[in-house]
Design an enzyme around this catalytic site. Structure first.
Site, short mmCIF file in Angstrom:
data_model
loop_
_atom_site.label_atom_id
_atom_site.label_comp_id
_atom_site.label_asym_id
_atom_site.label_seq_id
_atom_site.Cartn_x
_atom_site.Cartn_y
_atom_site.Cartn_z
N GLY A 81 0.84 -1.20 0.00
CA GLY A 81 0.00 0.00 0.00
C GLY A 81 0.87 1.24 0.00
O GLY A 81 1.47 1.60 -1.00
N SER B 209 4.35 2.03 4.62
CA SER B 209 4.70 2.64 5.91
C SER B 209 4.77 1.63 7.05
O SER B 209 4.98 2.01 8.19
CB SER B 209 3.66 3.71 6.26
OG SER B 209 2.40 3.10 6.49
N SER C 165 0.80 7.48 10.61
CA SER C 165 1.28 7.26 9.23
C SER C 165 0.34 7.83 8.18
O SER C 165 0.59 7.67 6.98
CB SER C 165 1.38 5.75 8.98
OG SER C 165 0.08 5.17 9.07
N THR D 13 -2.38 3.52 3.49
CA THR D 13 -3.58 3.36 2.66
C THR D 13 -4.68 2.64 3.44
O THR D 13 -4.43 1.95 4.43
CB THR D 13 -3.26 2.51 1.42
OG1 THR D 13 -2.82 1.22 1.87
CG2 THR D 13 -2.19 3.15 0.57
N ILE E 230 -6.74 -7.15 -0.46
CA ILE E 230 -7.94 -6.33 -0.24
C ILE E 230 -8.02 -5.29 -1.35
O ILE E 230 -7.07 -4.53 -1.56
CB ILE E 230 -7.85 -5.63 1.13
CG1 ILE E 230 -7.75 -6.67 2.26
CG2 ILE E 230 -9.06 -4.71 1.35
CD1 ILE E 230 -7.21 -6.10 3.57
N TYR F 194 2.13 3.88 24.41
CA TYR F 194 2.96 3.98 23.22
C TYR F 194 4.35 4.47 23.66
O TYR F 194 4.50 5.61 24.10
CB TYR F 194 2.29 4.97 22.26
CG TYR F 194 2.84 5.01 20.85
CD1 TYR F 194 4.11 5.51 20.57
CD2 TYR F 194 2.07 4.58 19.78
CE1 TYR F 194 4.59 5.56 19.28
CE2 TYR F 194 2.54 4.64 18.46
CZ TYR F 194 3.80 5.12 18.23
OH TYR F 194 4.28 5.18 16.94
#
Lengths: 562, 562
Positions: free
Chosen positions: B137, B140, B205, B210, B274, B474
């Site tokens: 995609g 990333s 990202s 995508t 997909i 995170y």
């Protein structure tokens, strides 16, 4: 089994509770006119157990001994009543068959393990002996998930989870509770409530269904708008497979590939036996209200429901009945004495003078929970939307009534069967844009089915479970089949049921929003999730259970079984 | 490829955009002292492409011809740059390797199909030829999902979805949009925004990832508290497998067995390609605000976040940085001229006089969307909770700054690599009850790893993505490895990364909340979802792709590949 309660062997709910219309004077005329069934016709009561011819258990001494050592002598049962109780769920075909004493294949033995180790021993023994294992919770399934295949030659073991009925721990800081899978709804809520918590999950079957059953069928409760479907609620779980246990920890969200949690959800016994789950629980709400509203038409009601779903209000319940269900609901009211009956009649007169067509009105319930300010704000938002769509508020009275009676409906089905009427339900979900087509298309399909049978027939519907992108439509249908004989009646039943299910699929809706696939809906699986999507499911099931020992025959259409 | 943009072959983002600290006077001193890296050290810029030794493509004439006829001559590429761009994602190990020109196995060919039929032809051709197919995609990915296995002997085909970049239709009544999988975040939001809609999904990202990538990795965006994770957003999808297409219709909820939709989510290319999805979209909000708050400590901040998650407020963003991340964030501010710089310094003096430890303060952002009344009410609820936990409101300024800069952070990693610093991230999720243990345990694990390497090291953390039962933590870590050489540096990197990931698992958290498994996290899969849970995943993957043609090597730990 001591400590494990079961429903009636022949019908819904518990002995001693039954539906009666004698205190509901408007019901018999309504049903006679609209459904074509005479509630006062002489009934055939359900059979007595002694009249049923129960097949002998077929189980060898070896497996019997292994199972006995697994669960203990007291918890292995082969008596006729227990095995019959574990043969069927409570779908309409189940009820018709059991009342006819139709038992082509029944479990040979019922075991009641008391802990996960015992479940493991049972699963290992069953698969080792190439027996069929069917997990059993509250027995309330209405999709045909619980019945052994008629031509099953192998030994059939029913694993009843009823002894696994405890709330094990509550993680108060996280709003999570670890609960055994066999607990029934009321027992679970009582244990949680004693500590100030609720799961908030209230399917129609609540009193007779279990946590494990909810997970295994992707259940949804009437308060799902706030509390979520069981797929949202169940965060972690343990599932016994031969020689191993799938252990998923409670996580708020995770990115660990194809979701194994979401494979267990809806697995209907084919991926093992769920023994416990970590579920989201909430503090008991400060206020809890269900308010009734009335709309002049179905179109206005649906438009309002959609707007409520997209609004800042976050009600717990959003439900609206179509005109037929509203009329039916009014017909089942008990005689109103004094003021409240009078108020309703005055109100209806007023609405009629305002130009409302009282045959088209739709009754709605919206539930609110939270602190006073939140409830007040949400009622204001909803009230404005209701008014915008021409509706009016009826108030708290009917809502409270609904709240009390919400679990009683299934009893009516047994009463109708007594007098030869067939009634059942089909429910689905679809995007908002499709709901009106879906509604009218399904009504038409049902009517065409009734016409083809030459019967009157009746269909009613409600919307419940609202989401951002759509909602659930729940249809109830009833008719007098006009024939005797199990097969003849069921053949006619299937003409109607199939017409409704096919309409769902053809109009962009799913085969079931929360009742599951079972055997009754498996026919439409490939049309719903596509043949290639079914391939994924087959790959999973076949890989996990190559011998087809775990509840074989459910979920997949017959031609996809390997 | 014309019309398909790619990131830099050697780093994050687009050519011409880079991080610089020269307008941030406090940053170099901060990093020198706290991380042990000298930002002003002489840097080694990234290599020039000509210095890279790119392996020749290994693809036979037959497959080449079939692929060419599938996508057309113009959309099949074997040039060096294109193949290198499609070799790696943007994880730290990816960046270290590509800067070293380390290319053990790269795609032999890149194809750019223009529609689903072309995707089908590519998939069929690749599997027929027993080639390996890797969907691509935005490139990333930072979990190692995109790189061909080093020892892969078969032809490797990279399928770039970049030409499938259109919003196909919007179902306005349902709040659903059908969108092609290869569209990048900004392009998609522009197409939706032109019609008054937004998907609201904003992963870090966003600019370079995508829709298909989000679905394939179970992405989550910073506004997930309102808009949901991609698993909530993506309602229906189409996925190409050899000879067939999985077609899932958009449904608000469904009860069709183990969820095939939730098998595709997170499948990281192993269950096919997909091509498009139906996703939930929302009307652009009337108001959108991000407000900054400051807490005196991490404990008070986490307690407030948990209370906000359980409150009647429903913010779009809930985020709080620990003291290290807060200090780092302040150090990256540009020179404040005039009043606003002065206000901050005065405020800090005031807080210090009040007894705040300014080294312990934690910066938080909370996002609000909706009509004015809702936003006002929610700010009031949050404000009260903030004050209860000793925090103060900083206001809109820092929030607006965060909103503008939120997608820029990954550029810092490349800048650090220029001067020999290693920085990366690890994120997870866990129940609220475990967050403090998880936080301190992970800091300790990282510190022990740094100590074992004899390096200084730095870890910072934020909480984001709040749920009823827990939240995401995170972590970002950085250190100067003190060694040269790709393998030596990566060895040291893995000492730290592994310590952090193992800490997640040991403390009841997941291996990833939204970055996915890939190859980097596969080692912990069995510990996260249990070996038996992994068996379910293997059954699925093996059944669907027995030849291991679809992105083999990702998701599963090496010893579970068949």
């Amino acid at each position: 089994m001591r400590g494990v309660s079961h429903q009636k062997w022949w019908g819904w709910g518990v002995e001693g509770v039954a539906f009666s219309h004698h205190d509901k004077p408007n019901m018999a005329p309504f049903v006679r006119e609209r459904v074509g069934i005479d509630l006062d016709a002489p009934g055939s009561p359900p059979p007595t157990f002694e009249d049923i011819d129960v097949p002998e258990p077929r189980i060898g001494a070896d497996l019997s001994a292994t199972l006995t050592s697994a669960v203990g002598e007291d918890h292995l049962v082969t008596d006729d009543l227990d095995r019959v109780v574990h043969t069927y769920g409570k779908g309409l075909p189940d009820l018709v068959r059991i009342r006819a004493g139709d038992l082509p294949r029944i479990p040979d033995v019922v075991v009641y393990p008391g802990n996960e180790d015992e479940v493991r021993a049972v699963v290992d023994a069953a698969v080792e002996a190439d027996a069929v294992l069917i997990p059993f919770g509250g027995g309330s399934n209405i999709s045909g998930s619980l019945t052994p295949p008629a031509r099953e030659d192998r030994v059939v073991v029913s694993l009843d989870l009823g002894r696994l009925n405890r709330v094990l721990e509550i993680d108060e800081a996280s709003g999570l509770a670890r609960i055994q899978a066999g607990v029934l709804g009321p027992d679970m809520e009582e244990q949680l409530g004693a500590r100030g918590w609720t799961m908030g999950h209230q399917p129609d079957s609540f009193r007779h269904s279990t946590l494990g059953g909810w997970i295994a069928t992707r259940s949804s409760g009437m308060q799902s708008d706030k509390y979520g479907d069981i797929a949202d609620i169940a965060r972690g779980m343990r599932v016994v497979l031969p020689g191993k246990v799938v252990a998923l920890r409670p996580l708020p969200s995770t990115s660990t590939g194809p979701s194994v949690r979401e494979m267990i959800l809806g697995s209907e016994g084919r991926l093992g036996v769920i023994t416990e789950a970590w579920v989201a629980v909430h503090r008991l709400p400060e206020n809890r209200d269900i308010i009734a509203y009335l709309y002049p038409s179905w179109a206005s009601a649906i438009a309002a429901m959609q707007e409520i779903a997209g609004s800042d209000a976050a009600p717990t319940v959003t439900r609206v009945s179509d005109a037929n269900e509203t009329a039916f609901s009014f017909s089942t009211q008990k005689v109103k004495k004094g003021a409240s009956g009078k108020v309703q009649s005055v109100l209806f007169d007023v609405l009629e003078r305002r130009g409302w067509d009282m045959d088209a009105v739709c009754l709605s319930y919206v539930g609110y929970e939270g602190d006073s300010a939140k409830v007040r704000a949400e009622k204001a938002v909803v009230g404005k939307i209701v008014r915008k769509h021409g509706g009016i508020k009826l108030g708290r009275g009917p809502g409270a009534l609904y709240d009390q009676k919400k679990f009683d409906t299934p009893y009516i089905r047994d009463f109708l069967l007594d007098i030869g009427g067939l009634a059942d339900v089909s429910e689905t979900a679809a995007p908002w844009s499709r709901l009106m087509d879906l509604y009218f298309g399904t009504l038409r399909a049902a009517q065409e089915a009734f016409d083809s049978l030459g019967v009157q027939g009746f269909v009613m519907c409600h919307l419940s479970h609202s989401y951002h992108s759509g909602a659930c439509l729940y249809f109830t249908f009833a008719f007098a089949p006009g024939v005797d004989g199990t097969e003849e009646q069921l053949e006619r039943y299937w003409v109607v049921k199939k017409a409704i299910q096919q309409s769902f699929i053809d109009l962009g809706a799913t085969l079931s929003h929360h009742h599951g696939v079972g055997t009754d809906h498996a026919h439409w699986l490939e049309e719903d999730i596509s043949p290639a999507g079914t391939d994924l499911m087959v790959s999973l099931l076949r890989g996990v259970d190559p011998g087809r020992n775990l509840n074989p025959g459910t979920l997949l259409p017959a031609h996809r079984e390997w």
